[in-house]
Design a protein around this motif. Structure first.
Motif, short mmCIF file in Angstrom:
data_model
loop_
_atom_site.label_atom_id
_atom_site.label_comp_id
_atom_site.label_asym_id
_atom_site.label_seq_id
_atom_site.Cartn_x
_atom_site.Cartn_y
_atom_site.Cartn_z
N ARG A 128 0.82 -1.21 0.00
CA ARG A 128 0.00 0.00 0.00
C ARG A 128 0.85 1.26 0.00
NH1 ARG A 128 -2.58 1.00 4.44
NH2 ARG A 128 -4.11 2.37 3.48
N ASP A 129 2.08 1.13 0.48
CA ASP A 129 2.93 2.31 0.60
C ASP A 129 3.26 2.92 -0.75
OD1 ASP A 129 3.01 2.16 3.36
OD2 ASP A 129 4.79 0.90 3.38
N VAL A 130 3.36 2.10 -1.77
CA VAL A 130 3.80 2.59 -3.06
C VAL A 130 2.88 3.71 -3.57
CG1 VAL A 130 4.11 1.99 -5.48
CG2 VAL A 130 4.99 0.46 -3.71
N GLU A 131 1.61 3.44 -3.66
CA GLU A 131 0.70 4.44 -4.20
C GLU A 131 0.41 5.57 -3.21
OE1 GLU A 131 0.06 4.70 -7.31
OE2 GLU A 131 1.26 2.89 -7.54
N ARG A 132 0.59 5.32 -1.92
CA ARG A 132 0.40 6.39 -0.94
C ARG A 132 1.57 7.36 -0.94
NH1 ARG A 132 -0.26 3.92 4.71
NH2 ARG A 132 -1.21 5.90 5.29
N ARG A 134 3.63 8.04 -3.58
CA ARG A 134 3.87 8.71 -4.85
C ARG A 134 3.37 10.17 -4.86
NH1 ARG A 134 5.02 6.02 -9.34
NH2 ARG A 134 4.00 4.13 -8.59
N LEU A 164 9.13 5.60 -7.81
CA LEU A 164 8.19 6.44 -7.07
C LEU A 164 8.51 7.93 -7.22
CD1 LEU A 164 7.59 4.66 -3.64
CD2 LEU A 164 5.96 5.03 -5.49
#
Length: 260
Positions: A128-132, A134, A164
């Motif tokens: 979940r961290d990836v899209e949060r 960016r 990212l």
């Protein structure tokens, strides 16, 4: 000796000065005075990690240090923290006041965490961290702030950090520090060197920090290529209790110079 001639910049984390101050209501020792002495001794930057509970660095400190750094245009201000907690509020407010920090270091701490003890897990499927992260990295860039991601020494994660939009990674060096002087030191240095090479190959700058000290810093920098900045707090402030800020900072700069 001036710090500007060295290949690796020293940023002094002043959190522990604030922790001591907060044990009483006398407003001593002064965080800004400590930062000033470190800068006068040649440190290239100041780092703070304001946690939501303000157990050490407080909001007032963040803004007072930003004001102080205006008088040192050739030095850098690095603010660390979890961007999903209070870090972005500081970045936005400082930018709005015309005092934006040079660098924001995103750290995946929980709110009550004792100290930073792991990096972002960007390569795990479904993270979940990836899209949060960016859009927050993009927002920092729009405000003119460089972004470094606090990462474990895992070469396979570096391309994901670059994808990212991160500018740098800060390698979490506690595993190396714990191994220094023991049988596992060489293995850890190889691991960190591989991660640094992978970061640079991906187009990232490389920072490092956590439990680096006068005993292990030179060995680390000799073995790990292209480290642009080390952020050191606990050990440096502990040394300063015995040696004073000026001699301590100069000794850390000598460690860096010996590595170069």
């Amino acid at each position: 000796m001036t710090a500007m001639t060295l290949t690796t910049a020293l940023s002094v984390n002043v959190n522990k000065v604030a922790l001591l101050r907060n044990s009483r209501h006398l407003d001593i020792p002064s965080v800004t005075r400590a930062a000033t002495l470190c800068l006068q001794a040649g440190a290239q930057g100041i780092t703070v990690h304001p946690r939501p509970d303000e157990r050490h660095i407080r909001a007032r400190d963040v803004y007072e240090l930003a004001e102080l750094l205006k008088a040192w245009p050739d030095r850098e201000y690095n603010i660390e923290g979890n961007p999903f907690h209070n870090l972005m509020d500081f970045i936005r407010e400082l930018a709005g006041r015309g005092m934006r920090p040079h660098q924001a270091t995103f750290v995946p701490d929980s709110e009550g965490q004792f100290t930073s003890d792991h990096g972002w897990q960007l390569y795990e499927p479904g993270s979940r961290d990836v899209e949060r992260l960016r859009p927050l990295i993009a927002e920092c860039h729009a405000l003119g702030v460089r972004v470094s991601l606090f990462m474990d020494a895992e070469p396979q994660a570096m391309a994901a950090a670059k994808a990212l939009g991160a500018d740098r990674v800060e390698l979490y060096t506690e595993p190396y520090a714990a191994a220094h002087g023991g049988a596992d030191q060489a293995t850890q240095l190889q691991r960190f060197a591989a991660a640094a090479r992978a970061a640079r190959d991906a187009g990232l700058g490389v920072n490092a920090g956590h439990d680096l000290n006068r005993d292990n810093l030179t060995d680390f920098l000799r073995a790990v290529p292209g480290v642009q900045e080390v952020s050191i707090g606990h050990a440096l402030i502990a040394d300063a209790l015995e040696l004073g800020y000026t001699d301590t900072v100069r000794d850390y700069l000598r460690c860096i110079q010996h590595a170069a």
